[in-house]
Motif scaffolding. Sequence first.
Motif, short mmCIF file in Angstrom:
data_model
loop_
_atom_site.label_atom_id
_atom_site.label_comp_id
_atom_site.label_asym_id
_atom_site.label_seq_id
_atom_site.Cartn_x
_atom_site.Cartn_y
_atom_site.Cartn_z
N ALA A 1 -44.09 -65.14 6.42
CA ALA A 1 -44.63 -66.79 6.68
C ALA A 1 -46.00 -65.90 6.37
O ALA A 1 -46.59 -65.38 7.92
N PHE A 2 -46.97 -66.27 5.22
CA PHE A 2 -48.55 -66.34 5.74
C PHE A 2 -48.96 -67.35 6.36
O PHE A 2 -49.04 -68.31 6.66
N ILE B 1 -45.52 -62.32 -4.57
CA ILE B 1 -45.63 -63.51 -5.53
C ILE B 1 -45.86 -63.12 -6.75
O ILE B 1 -44.72 -63.86 -7.78
N HIS B 2 -45.56 -61.79 -6.97
CA HIS B 2 -45.18 -61.63 -8.51
C HIS B 2 -43.54 -60.73 -8.50
O HIS B 2 -43.49 -60.26 -9.02
N LEU C 1 -47.94 -56.42 -0.02
CA LEU C 1 -47.12 -57.16 0.89
C LEU C 1 -46.95 -58.58 0.32
O LEU C 1 -46.04 -59.12 -0.52
N HIS C 2 -48.08 -59.19 0.11
CA HIS C 2 -48.80 -60.63 -0.56
C HIS C 2 -48.37 -60.20 -2.18
O HIS C 2 -48.20 -61.15 -2.41
N PHE D 1 -42.36 -66.89 1.88
CA PHE D 1 -41.55 -65.46 0.91
C PHE D 1 -40.22 -64.85 1.10
O PHE D 1 -40.48 -64.97 2.36
N GLU D 2 -39.43 -64.53 0.66
CA GLU D 2 -38.63 -63.17 1.27
C GLU D 2 -38.30 -62.68 0.36
O GLU D 2 -38.14 -62.99 -1.37
N LEU D 3 -38.36 -61.32 1.00
CA LEU D 3 -37.68 -59.17 0.20
C LEU D 3 -36.45 -59.05 0.26
O LEU D 3 -36.30 -59.19 1.28
N SER D 4 -35.61 -59.08 -0.80
CA SER D 4 -34.70 -57.84 -0.29
C SER D 4 -35.01 -57.13 0.85
O SER D 4 -36.22 -56.94 0.16
#
Length: 142
Positions: free
Chosen positions: A26-27, A102-103, A97-98, A33-36
């Motif tokens: 959380a920003f 985003i991408h 990380l951001h 966002f969720e990243l595996s």
Amino acid sequence: MAGLNSDTPIPTEIKLHQKSRILELAFENGERFELSYEFLRVFTPSAEARGHAPGQETLQVGKRDVEILGIEPVGNYAIKPVFSDGHDSGLFSWDMLHTLCIHRDELWQAYLDRLAEAGASRDPGECPPPPAKPTPSCAVKR
């Protein structure tokens, strides 16, 4: 300080979800966002994986089941995940990380395309073991 770029939002919350192998971020600007874990391992910024110059990247294979054992803070600008495959040298700045967040989808598709082109796999059981490092006893032949 927002990381390396003063315009980058700072994470206000970083959660590891071990069962689903997801890092939730959380920003401060309200984005979530969720990243595996696999995604983070594949896109580690370490020189071991990225090399020291363009074209020196090493395709990361067999990382589907990787876990994050813990996260170490690095100053006020980054985190260093410790992965279950022993990798622990990637520093993920807030900026990086951001950008990964985003991408995420386009980066992941490009990675899958590179895997397919190389005939490689995300599954550890389908990947050859890494080359053995020579030991002094077998490095010199007489």
